[in-house]
Write a protein that holds these residues in place. Structure first.
Motif, PDB file in Angstrom:
ATOM      1  N   THR A 104       0.866  -1.177   0.000  1.00 37.68           N
ATOM      2  CA  THR A 104       0.000   0.000   0.000  1.00 37.68           C
ATOM      3  C   THR A 104       0.899   1.221   0.000  1.00 37.68           C
ATOM      4  O   THR A 104       1.632   1.455   0.968  1.00 37.68           O
ATOM      5  CB  THR A 104      -0.916   0.031   1.233  1.00 37.68           C
ATOM      6  OG1 THR A 104      -1.634  -1.207   1.317  1.00 37.68           O
ATOM      7  CG2 THR A 104      -1.902   1.192   1.141  1.00 37.68           C
ATOM      8  N   ALA A 105       0.870   1.965  -1.082  1.00 40.30           N
ATOM      9  CA  ALA A 105       1.763   3.126  -1.199  1.00 40.30           C
ATOM     10  C   ALA A 105       0.976   4.348  -1.623  1.00 40.30           C
ATOM     11  O   ALA A 105       0.026   4.248  -2.421  1.00 40.30           O
ATOM     12  CB  ALA A 105       2.861   2.838  -2.215  1.00 40.30           C
ATOM     13  N   MET A 106       1.377   5.486  -1.093  1.00 46.17           N
ATOM     14  CA  MET A 106       0.791   6.737  -1.575  1.00 46.17           C
ATOM     15  C   MET A 106       1.173   6.927  -3.030  1.00 46.17           C
ATOM     16  O   MET A 106       2.270   6.575  -3.448  1.00 46.17           O
ATOM     17  CB  MET A 106       1.269   7.904  -0.721  1.00 46.17           C
ATOM     18  CG  MET A 106       0.827   7.826   0.731  1.00 46.17           C
ATOM     19  SD  MET A 106       1.306   9.286   1.685  1.00 46.17           S
ATOM     20  CE  MET A 106       0.279  10.547   0.946  1.00 46.17           C
ATOM     21  N   ARG A 107       0.252   7.468  -3.797  1.00 46.30           N
ATOM     22  CA  ARG A 107       0.396   7.535  -5.250  1.00 46.30           C
ATOM     23  C   ARG A 107       0.689   8.965  -5.695  1.00 46.30           C
ATOM     24  O   ARG A 107      -0.099   9.880  -5.433  1.00 46.30           O
ATOM     25  CB  ARG A 107      -0.889   7.029  -5.900  1.00 46.30           C
ATOM     26  CG  ARG A 107      -0.873   6.979  -7.402  1.00 46.30           C
ATOM     27  CD  ARG A 107      -2.180   6.353  -7.895  1.00 46.30           C
ATOM     28  NE  ARG A 107      -2.178   6.234  -9.333  1.00 46.30           N
ATOM     29  CZ  ARG A 107      -2.539   7.207 -10.159  1.00 46.30           C
ATOM     30  NH1 ARG A 107      -2.930   8.365  -9.669  1.00 46.30           N
ATOM     31  NH2 ARG A 107      -2.510   7.032 -11.467  1.00 46.30           N
ATOM     32  N   TYR A 108       1.819   9.127  -6.359  1.00 46.73           N
ATOM     33  CA  TYR A 108       2.150  10.453  -6.886  1.00 46.73           C
ATOM     34  C   TYR A 108       1.353  10.694  -8.160  1.00 46.73           C
ATOM     35  O   TYR A 108       1.269   9.845  -9.039  1.00 46.73           O
ATOM     36  CB  TYR A 108       3.640  10.582  -7.193  1.00 46.73           C
ATOM     37  CG  TYR A 108       4.012  11.965  -7.709  1.00 46.73           C
ATOM     38  CD1 TYR A 108       4.244  13.009  -6.820  1.00 46.73           C
ATOM     39  CD2 TYR A 108       4.098  12.222  -9.080  1.00 46.73           C
ATOM     40  CE1 TYR A 108       4.549  14.292  -7.283  1.00 46.73           C
ATOM     41  CE2 TYR A 108       4.396  13.494  -9.541  1.00 46.73           C
ATOM     42  CZ  TYR A 108       4.626  14.516  -8.639  1.00 46.73           C
ATOM     43  OH  TYR A 108       4.923  15.776  -9.099  1.00 46.73           O
ATOM     44  N   TYR A 130      -3.875   6.191  -3.572  1.00 54.28           N
ATOM     45  CA  TYR A 130      -2.990   5.084  -3.221  1.00 54.28           C
ATOM     46  C   TYR A 130      -2.858   4.082  -4.370  1.00 54.28           C
ATOM     47  O   TYR A 130      -3.713   4.011  -5.256  1.00 54.28           O
ATOM     48  CB  TYR A 130      -3.537   4.340  -1.994  1.00 54.28           C
ATOM     49  CG  TYR A 130      -3.503   5.152  -0.718  1.00 54.28           C
ATOM     50  CD1 TYR A 130      -2.431   5.063   0.155  1.00 54.28           C
ATOM     51  CD2 TYR A 130      -4.553   6.016  -0.404  1.00 54.28           C
ATOM     52  CE1 TYR A 130      -2.396   5.808   1.325  1.00 54.28           C
ATOM     53  CE2 TYR A 130      -4.535   6.772   0.767  1.00 54.28           C
ATOM     54  CZ  TYR A 130      -3.446   6.657   1.621  1.00 54.28           C
ATOM     55  OH  TYR A 130      -3.407   7.404   2.769  1.00 54.28           O
ATOM     56  N   SER A 131      -1.782   3.317  -4.294  1.00 54.81           N
ATOM     57  CA  SER A 131      -1.598   2.142  -5.154  1.00 54.81           C
ATOM     58  C   SER A 131      -1.704   0.923  -4.253  1.00 54.81           C
ATOM     59  O   SER A 131      -0.914   0.779  -3.307  1.00 54.81           O
ATOM     60  CB  SER A 131      -0.232   2.164  -5.838  1.00 54.81           C
ATOM     61  OG  SER A 131      -0.102   3.263  -6.700  1.00 54.81           O
ATOM     62  N   ALA A 132      -2.692   0.075  -4.503  1.00 57.93           N
ATOM     63  CA  ALA A 132      -2.910  -1.130  -3.701  1.00 57.93           C
ATOM     64  C   ALA A 132      -2.410  -2.341  -4.488  1.00 57.93           C
ATOM     65  O   ALA A 132      -2.857  -2.574  -5.617  1.00 57.93           O
ATOM     66  CB  ALA A 132      -4.384  -1.286  -3.361  1.00 57.93           C
TER      67      ALA A 132
END
Length: 607
Positions: free
Chosen positions: A526-530, A540-542
């Motif tokens: 789970t990352a924050m999405r630029y 986010y990118s899941a």
């Protein structure tokens, strides 16, 4: 009074003087006949020499030039289009093929003015086109050629020609067809109206698929009619070769449906799903959502023509922790059972970095840090305060070895290398965030390749999408195997596999990816999405990526959902897609469960 000094003629007796004697008459002399003949012969010889010189020039010196000019007016070249080769899946099912077609055209100057309306009506009905547009072409009587339809089915063309309208004709053509519609749309790509590949594999392998067009030279009269019994030269076309992919049509369909359904259900922007063979690196499925409908590609915005699995870059988040784990294990700094005291936050330079949820201080093993996806624990393993464990340079080199910062090597159009900043330029906080997957960017295929490497005992195999091509004689020529590179030791790969298997257990973050009867290893992300549109992190990118059977890996499956609006954790959004696709792929490939039980993995102190 007379002048005594003048003398008078003898016999003059005065009065009027006598007239002077008359001049004798001119004598007419005839010209010299011989001279006249000579002059005439010289003149004739000069004129004849001019004609002779011109004749010699025309028939001798310039004969080839004038012959060529005459041929240009009389001999016409007709293009003979080569049949484009097919693109098939690994089992020979056609994903892209070439069909017979006809071009419909009109010569407005030849169409009877009284029948223009009737011609326009018939063509509009048969070709499903607006009558007004066809009527406008028929009205341009200064034109001798107007294309009405580029490629129609032969039965439709025959019905049109049965009307025997003067000035309406049909030419033999081919048209490209995609039986699956949007199946693997962005991977396959499409061809333009001229038959040239524009995107995807149609573009990458255009020269091989297209073959070579031929020509036929025929002699025609002034009105364009073919002259019978005259020269007819034929250069036969060379048909294009077929391209066989590693893609399995059925698995592709399942992956595409699963990712599309989840993107729709979560209100996400896009998504990708990839299935890879662990041992060969061959891509079994590469699906994107939304996918490109190849039968209506011209109605789709150009930004949706790209293959997102290889072109879209994103920060991998916690799926990247396996690389940090590999660097730590390879350095000998930690072992799977090494204990860490893990709070829910840690200061790194000017930032305070936190775990995904608040928790009391825990005593976790290194395996437990990976299984529970602890950001703080990963930072401690990579850069333990007061006692550096891995270090920036070693982590950077490990990221490189796993393929970060370089194109995966599948040879697909639009492949991106992602972003891997040089370790010397890492900021104080970046050296911590990169350890858990923020501050670097990758593609879906790069991420799948990382897990293929772990599943394959630490040996990376360059991804492959093309299984082979047909030779000129029709024989199948397989592609060279993907390049193999030892990335980490077999022991390290097995230890990470055990950690990933624990991550899919009830205590791990990926328990929704578990499959009954199979041992599954995998990791959530789970990352924050630029997003360039908001000039910062938006959404986010899941992600979930893993392999099965865990103890005898055969397949890797990755699912990534971009910017979901209903939830955002990889374990909630992407793990169910993984489970659905992996379950289908295991059954489709007839891969049975191993029947073994995983070894217990200690997550916390005291277990």
């Amino acid at each position: 009074m007379t002048d005594p000094g003048r003398t008078r003629p003898r016999g003059w007796s005065g009065g009027r003087p006598p007239r002077p004697p008359a001049r004798p008459p001119a004598v007419l002399r005839l010209g010299n006949p011989g001279r006249r003949i000579n002059i005439s012969l010289i003149a004739m010889t000069f004129v004849l020499s001019i004609f002779a010189g011109r004749l010699i020039q025309l028939q001798g010196l310039d004969s080839k030039v004038y012959t060529a000019e005459a041929a240009k007016q009389r001999v016409q070249a007709e293009k003979l289009t080569a049949r484009r080769g097919s693109i098939t899946d690994v089992n020979g099912h056609e994903l892209a093929l070439t069909l017979e077609a006809r071009e419909i055209f009109v010569d407005p100057s030849e169409v009877d003015a009284k029948k223009r309306d009737q011609v326009a009506t018939v063509l509009a009905k048969e070709l499903s086109q607006p009558k007004e547009g066809i009527a406008a072409k028929l009205a341009d009587t200064s034109s001798h050629y107007e294309q009405v339809a580029a490629a129609v089915d032969p039965p439709v063309a025959q019905r049109i020609m049965d009307h025997e309208f003067k000035g309406v004709g049909a030419k033999h053509r081919y048209r490209r067809d995609y039986p699956g519609g949007n199946l693997a749309g962005t991977l396959l790509g499409f061809v333009g109206d001229d038959g040239t590949g524009l995107t995807g594999l149609e573009s990458t392998y255009d020269k091989l698929l297209a073959g070579r067009d031929g020509q036929q030279f025929v002699e025609t009269g002034a009105m364009g009619q073919r002259i019978p019994m005259t020269r007819n030269t034929l250069e036969a076309p060379v048909e294009g070769r077929d391209v066989r992919l590693t893609i399995d049509r059925d698995v592709q369909w399942a992956a595409q449906k699963a990712i599309t359904d989840q993107v729709t259900a979560t209100g996400a922007r896009t998504g990708s799903a990839i299935v890879m063979d662990v041992q060969t690196g061959q891509v079994v499925a590469m699906a994107n959502a939304p996918e490109l409908d190849l039968k209506n590609w011209s109605k789709t915005p150009a930004k949706d023509w790209v293959n997102r699995s290889v072109a879209d870059v994103f920060e991998p988040g916690s799926t990247n922790k396996v690389i940090t784990a590999a660097a730590a294990l390879e350095s000998g700094a930690v072992r799977p059972d090494t204990l860490f005291t893990v709070p829910d936050q840690v200061r790194c330079a000017d930032r305070v970095l936190r775990d995904s949820h608040p928790h009391a201080v825990e005593r976790l093993t290194f395996s437990g840090i990976v299984a529970t996806s602890s950001n703080v624990g990963t930072i401690l393993a990579a850069h333990k305060i007061g006692d550096q464990k891995v270090g920036d340079q070693r982590l950077y080199e490990m990221l490189q070895r796993f393929g970060f910062g370089a194109k995966p090597g599948a040879g697909l159009l639009g492949e991106e290398a992602g972003l891997l900043p040089d370790w010397k330029s890492w900021s104080g906080s970046q050296r911590c965030t990169i350890a858990y997957g923020q501050g670097v960017s990758v593609t879906a295929l790069q991420t799948a390749s990382v897990y293929q490497t772990i599943a394959n005992g630490g040996v990376r195999v360059a991804p492959q999408v093309v299984a082979g091509t047909t030779a000129e004689n029709g024989a199948f020529t397989p592609s060279k195997p993907g390049k193999q590179t030892r990335v980490v030791g077999e022991r390290t790969a097995k230890e990470i596999s055990s950690m990933l298997e624990a991550a899919v257990s009830e205590e791990g973050t990926g328990h929704l990816a578990a499959i009954d009867g199979y041992r599954v290893a995998g990791k959530t992300g789970t990352a924050m999405r630029y997003d360039a549109k908001c000039q910062g992190y938006c959404g986010y990118s899941a992600t979930f990526v893993g392999f099965a059977p865990a103890d005898k890996p055969r397949l890797v499956v990755l699912a990534v959902v971009q910017d979901p609006q209903k939830g955002y954790y990889g374990g909630e959004i992407a793990a169910p897609v993984f489970k659905q696709v992996m379950t289908f792929a295991l059954k489709s490939k007839k891969i049975p469960p191993t029947g073994t039980q995983p070894s217990p993995v200690r997550i916390r102190a005291g277990e």
